[in-house]
Structure formats: structure tokens, C-alpha cells
Write an enzyme that holds these catalytic residues in place. Structure first.
Site, PDB file in Angstrom:
ATOM      1  N   SER A  57      -3.958   0.058   4.170  1.00 28.22           N
ATOM      2  CA  SER A  57      -3.911   0.929   2.887  1.00 28.22           C
ATOM      3  C   SER A  57      -4.751   2.169   3.044  1.00 28.22           C
ATOM      4  O   SER A  57      -4.454   3.273   3.981  1.00 28.22           O
ATOM      5  CB  SER A  57      -4.375   0.168   1.736  1.00 28.22           C
ATOM      6  OG  SER A  57      -4.082   0.800   0.850  1.00 28.22           O
TER       7      SER A  57
ATOM      8  N   ASP B 136       0.470  -0.397   6.462  1.00 28.44           N
ATOM      9  CA  ASP B 136       0.823   0.142   5.016  1.00 28.44           C
ATOM     10  C   ASP B 136      -0.025   1.295   4.552  1.00 28.44           C
ATOM     11  O   ASP B 136      -0.632   1.110   3.418  1.00 28.44           O
ATOM     12  CB  ASP B 136       0.952  -1.028   4.061  1.00 28.44           C
ATOM     13  CG  ASP B 136       2.383  -0.395   3.073  1.00 28.44           C
ATOM     14  OD1 ASP B 136       3.140   0.070   3.436  1.00 28.44           O
ATOM     15  OD2 ASP B 136       2.079  -0.873   1.927  1.00 28.44           O
TER      16      ASP B 136
ATOM     17  N   HIS C 293       2.326  -5.082  -0.358  1.00 33.46           N
ATOM     18  CA  HIS C 293       1.407  -4.079   0.320  1.00 33.46           C
ATOM     19  C   HIS C 293       0.541  -5.021   1.067  1.00 33.46           C
ATOM     20  O   HIS C 293       0.486  -4.706   2.313  1.00 33.46           O
ATOM     21  CB  HIS C 293       0.417  -3.692  -0.765  1.00 33.46           C
ATOM     22  CG  HIS C 293      -0.077  -2.388  -0.485  1.00 33.46           C
ATOM     23  ND1 HIS C 293       0.052  -1.558   0.357  1.00 33.46           N
ATOM     24  CD2 HIS C 293      -1.571  -2.207  -0.862  1.00 33.46           C
ATOM     25  CE1 HIS C 293      -0.705  -0.533   0.544  1.00 33.46           C
ATOM     26  NE2 HIS C 293      -1.952  -1.031  -0.085  1.00 33.46           N
TER      27      HIS C 293
END
Length: 309
Positions: A151, A173, A237
């Protein structure tokens, strides 16, 4: 679910008030970031490395002759996150590595997502400064350096790479909000290391990930927007970390090469083009390039095979 609630609240704060008007506690990467070293010599008891301190590094369990892995968490996470604990455990179960976890929770654990994202570059530059010092003193070999971030941590990995240019960067991601595909200097990018690989699990208009090809090789499981078995963006996610952890244990994430991102998103890539395994060690050796797709199961084990032997 907690991450989803916090994310929505943070975005509402950003929309309601410009980022420079939001009052946030001061954050100094050189003061607040912790570098926690785990090896097979100190399993379950990470050693905190002092910044550019020779006594600290000499007294640590580091083995300068072993490869180094750097792990970086995302927004609202800390040293208890899966990218820290579980990933470290699995890496050290199978490999004799130096694993350095970057704990920037003093900057990430804030409801102001914009504030956290603005700290990404400073954290990356700090980590790079330490790694450059370790390289100069022969405690780390950049040819054996692999930085893995999730992230916001994926973009931190990018800034580490921009300031070290190690062997491999992996973005799990990479965060989407406030990061532009048109500004490679402000995010993880294909030029940040000798080989850069990205995994996209929650892209799209409402996703938490950036959802577009940024790296030398970009993998879009299940189309790259939502993951099988997930009902929320948070779940999709976080699957990026779960897939990476599973790839360490038994890599069955075999992909199909796609001609375009649209093909990957629609899961209609041509299998005759061949493919490769996500997160495979041969990817960096062969400088794999392109867009790839693979399907997963709804529950663990996620990989459908065939398995890498």
C-alpha cells in the site's frame, strides 16, 4: 473492516479541509522510524538498529554475507501487521536472510490519510540513507537487496529504490488515492531498481490501490480490482500481502501474459502468449516485462497452480 472505516473517514477529512490545514503531530523520520532486524539468530525478538551507529550494527545479529529483505507496512499499520510478522516468519523459515522491517507507525497511524501519504518520501529517504551507510560499511550487498512494501509502503519502497537502486523492488497493491500514474517521481516506478514488480488487487475507481501498470512486470489477479472471496475493498487490498506470503511457501501463482491492461481487467488474456509465476526469483534474473493475469481460489490456499518446482 477497521481499515475501511478509517479510510473513508480520512478521505472525508481531506475533502472537507486542505491537507495543509489539518493539524497533525510532528513527524521526523530520523527520530520516529524504527528499523527492526530479524534473522535466524533472533527469531521472534527483532533487534532495533540505531541509525548509522557502528556499535549498534556490530552488536546486531546481521550476517553481511546473507541477502537482505526490507519490509514496509502501509497506512494505519505497525510492527504487528502481516507484512511484518507473518512475512518475516515465512521468509526466515525457508531462507537465511537479514530481514529489516521498517516501522513507520508514528507517521502512518493517523486518521489523516493525506498526512500519512505526505510522509512516504521522507521515510523512503531515511531508509535509503541507512542502507547506503550499511553498503559503504559492507553490511549489505545491493545486488542481494530486495525491498517489499504494501500500500503506502509500496511507494516507500519506491523511494528507497530511487535512492539506492538495489536489485529488486516489489509493490504489493500500491496505494492509489493521492498518487498519480503520471508522476513516477512521486511513487513506485519501473526505474526504482534493477527489477520492479507490482501486484494489483484493489484498483479501479473506488479501490484502495492505484490499479494501473507502473512496474516492469505488473500482475492483476482476478482482474485486479476485487478478489474472489472478498466483499470489501479492505479484504481485496490486503489479499496482496496474503498472496505474497503464500508465494514464499509454495508458489502456485502462475500467470498468463496479457497484451493490455484491459485484457487483464476482463480476465481474457491469451494463454498462448505464455506467462510466469508472480514473485518468482527468476523474474528479476530474466528482467521479466509486461502485464500478467492469474486467477485465485476464494479461500486459502489461494493459488491454483501449476506450482513452481
Amino acid at each position: 473492516m477497521k481499515l475501511l472505516v478509517v479510510f473513508v473517514f480520512a478521505l472525508s477529512c481531506v475533502i472537507a479541509k486542505p491537507a495543509d490545514e489539518v493539524i497533525e503531530p510532528s513527524f521526523d523520520a530520523y527520530r520516529d522510524v524504527k528499523l527492526l532486524l530479524s534473522t535466524r539468530r533472533n527469531l521472534g525478538s527483532p533487534y532495533q538498529i540505531a541509525f548509522r551507529n557502528m556499535d549498534s550494527i556490530r552488536n546486531s545479529p546481521i550476517n553481511a554475507f546473507r541477502p537482505t529483505r526490507v519490509l514496509v507496512h502501509g497506512w494505519w499499520e505497525d510492527d504487528t501487521s502481516d507484512i511484518s510478522v507473518v512475512t518475516s516468519e515465512e521468509l526466515l523459515k525457508y531462507y537465511d536472510f537479514n530481514v529489516i522491517f521498517v516501522d513507520w507507525s508514528e507517521g502512518s497511524r493517523t486518521i489523516n490519510y493525506a498526512g500519512a501519504s505526505n510522509r512516504v518520501e521522507a521515510v523512503g529517504v531515511f531508509v535509503a540513507s541507512q542502507l547506503n551507510w550499511m553498503r559503504d560499511n559492507r553490511f549489505v550487498d545491493f545486488n542481494e537487496l530486495h525491498v517489499i512494501g504494501f500500500s503506502l509502503g509500496a511507494h516507500i519502497a519506491g523511494f528507497v529504490g530511487k535512492n539506492t537502486f538495489g536489485e529488486i523492488n516489489t509493490g504489493l497493491d500500491p496505494a492509489g488515492p493521492l498518487f498519480s500514474e503520471r508522476r513516477p517521481e512521486g511513487r513506485i516506478d519501473s526505474n526504482d531498481a534493477k527489477y520492479v514488480e507490482c501486484l494489483h488487487t484493489n484498483g479501479g475507481m473506488m479501490g484502495f490501490g492505484i490499479g494501473t501498470a507502473l512496474c516492469q512486470a505488473d500482475f492483476f489477479p482476478n482482474g485486479g480490482s476485487s478478489q474472489r472471496g472478498c466483499l470489501t475493498n479492505t479484504c481485496s487490498h490486503l489479499r496482496a500481502v496474503s498472496y505474497y506470503i503464500e508465494s514464499i511457501i509454495n508458489n502456485g501463482f502462475h500467470s498468463i501474459r496479457c497484451s493490455t491492461e484491459l485484457q487483464a481487467s476482463r480476465e481474457n488474456c491469451d494463454s498462448s502468449q505464455g506467462g510466469q509465476w508472480f514473485a518468482d526469483s527468476s523474474n528479476s534474473v530474466n528482467r521479466l516485462n509486461g502485464i500478467f493475469h492469474f486467477a485465485t481460489n476464494r479461500n486459502e490456499p489461494f493459488a491454483q497452480g501449476p506450482f513452481r518446482t
